[in-house]
Design an enzyme around this catalytic site. Structure first.
Site, PDB file in Angstrom:
ATOM      1  N   SER A 102       0.844  -1.191   0.000  1.00  0.00           N
ATOM      2  CA  SER A 102       0.000   0.000   0.000  1.00  0.00           C
ATOM      3  C   SER A 102       0.888   1.254   0.000  1.00  0.00           C
ATOM      4  CB  SER A 102      -0.955  -0.051   1.207  1.00  0.00           C
ATOM      5  OG  SER A 102      -1.999   0.875   1.048  1.00  0.00           O
ATOM      6  N   LYS A 154     -22.219  16.780   8.425  1.00  0.00           N
ATOM      7  CA  LYS A 154     -21.099  16.912   9.354  1.00  0.00           C
ATOM      8  C   LYS A 154     -20.835  15.634  10.143  1.00  0.00           C
ATOM      9  CE  LYS A 154     -17.869  19.455  11.061  1.00  0.00           C
ATOM     10  NZ  LYS A 154     -16.745  19.869  10.201  1.00  0.00           N
TER      11      LYS A 154
END
Length: 285
Positions: A102, A154
């Site tokens: 990764s 949010k």
């Protein structure tokens, strides 16, 4: 003056052994805690600058051993290495130890050549996000959670609320963008030798031996042997580390000193350690 004097000395008194600076890039990327800095641009900038500034060195060697982590920090480290290599006209040789997966593989891509052990773990070209859901837990223990926001999104992916399919779809859109950036970087650095294996960009990972066949890395080799073959039998690797600061810790390391700060620091350190350990275990390490 000193270099002129050295040239007139008999060979047996000269110190003409090639010295190759080596920087070790190890650990999960961007996983910081009050007790340690983690592998980030801030933690490696100084040793990288020092290594590339050694004028007589024909190359810089990097030891990479990382299961990944922050895609941003991974790319920042990659870019800093390439910028320094260009500015100082240095070749970059990367040596993978246990794993370059990764973000760890993204950093390894900064090498002009990448060497691995036959049993190194390489690849995992993908993007992952993981977490926990606590909705049933807070119901069971009778907790009433109250959240007040300005902005309807949010609390996207709030672990204390049921999953919202719309939030998951949005997260996957972000992941696809990051994945495309990663794929483009791999192709720009390795595109001329990559195979057309359909699993290359699926997040799958391989041993070092197979990674050579796929074109993800260049060859099997270890640092000492490769440097001696490339630059001569007397070549000496010189490990460049970050300077030590307060209490002998590496520069850039924040320390929680006492009271509540120490307690919070230990808690964050425990969580960070568990998360990092889980990343290594994913690759059987």
């Amino acid at each position: 003056m000193l270099s002129s004097f050295r040239r007139i000395l008999p060979k047996r008194f000269r110190n003409d052994k090639p010295v190759i600076p080596v920087v070790r890039l190890q650990g999960a990327i961007g996983m910081q805690s009050p007790m340690r800095s983690g592998l980030s641009l801030a933690s490696v900038a100084l040793p990288l600058e020092k290594a590339f500034s050694i004028k007589k060195a024909p190359a810089v060697a990097l030891i990479v051993n990382s299961p990944g982590g922050s895609p941003v920090q991974s790319r920042l480290i990659f870019k800093r290495i390439r910028d320094l290599a260009k500015e100082n006209d240095k070749d970059v040789l990367v040596f993978v130890e246990d794993v370059a997966a990764s973000g760890g593989y993204m950093i390894a891509l900064a090498g002009d050549e990448i060497f691995v052990d036959p049993s190194s773990v390489v690849g995992s070209i993908g993007v992952v996000a993981a977490g926990f859901g606590f909705t049933e837990l807070i119901k069971k223990i009778g907790v009433d959670r109250r959240v007040y926001t300005a902005g309807e999104k949010k609390v996207t992916l709030d672990p204390f609320q049921p999953e919202d399919p719309e939030d998951i779809a949005y997260l996957k859109t972000l992941q696809l963008e990051i994945h495309e950036t990663f794929i483009d970087l791999v192709k720009s650095r390795r595109g001329d030798i990559l195979t057309d294996d359909p699993d290359l960009f699926t997040g799958k990972f391989w041993t070092g031996r197979t990674a050579v066949q796929l074109g993800l890395v260049d060859a099997i080799g270890d640092l000492r042997a490769v440097l001696r073959e490339r630059f001569g039998e007397k070549t000496q690797p010189n490990l460049i580390s970050a300077p030590r600061g307060l209490f002998g810790r590496r520069a850039g390391l924040g320390v929680a000193l006492k009271g509540q700060r120490l307690t919070e620091g230990l808690g964050e350190e425990l969580i960070s350690s568990v998360e990092e350990r889980a990343m290594w275990m994913r690759y059987g390490l």
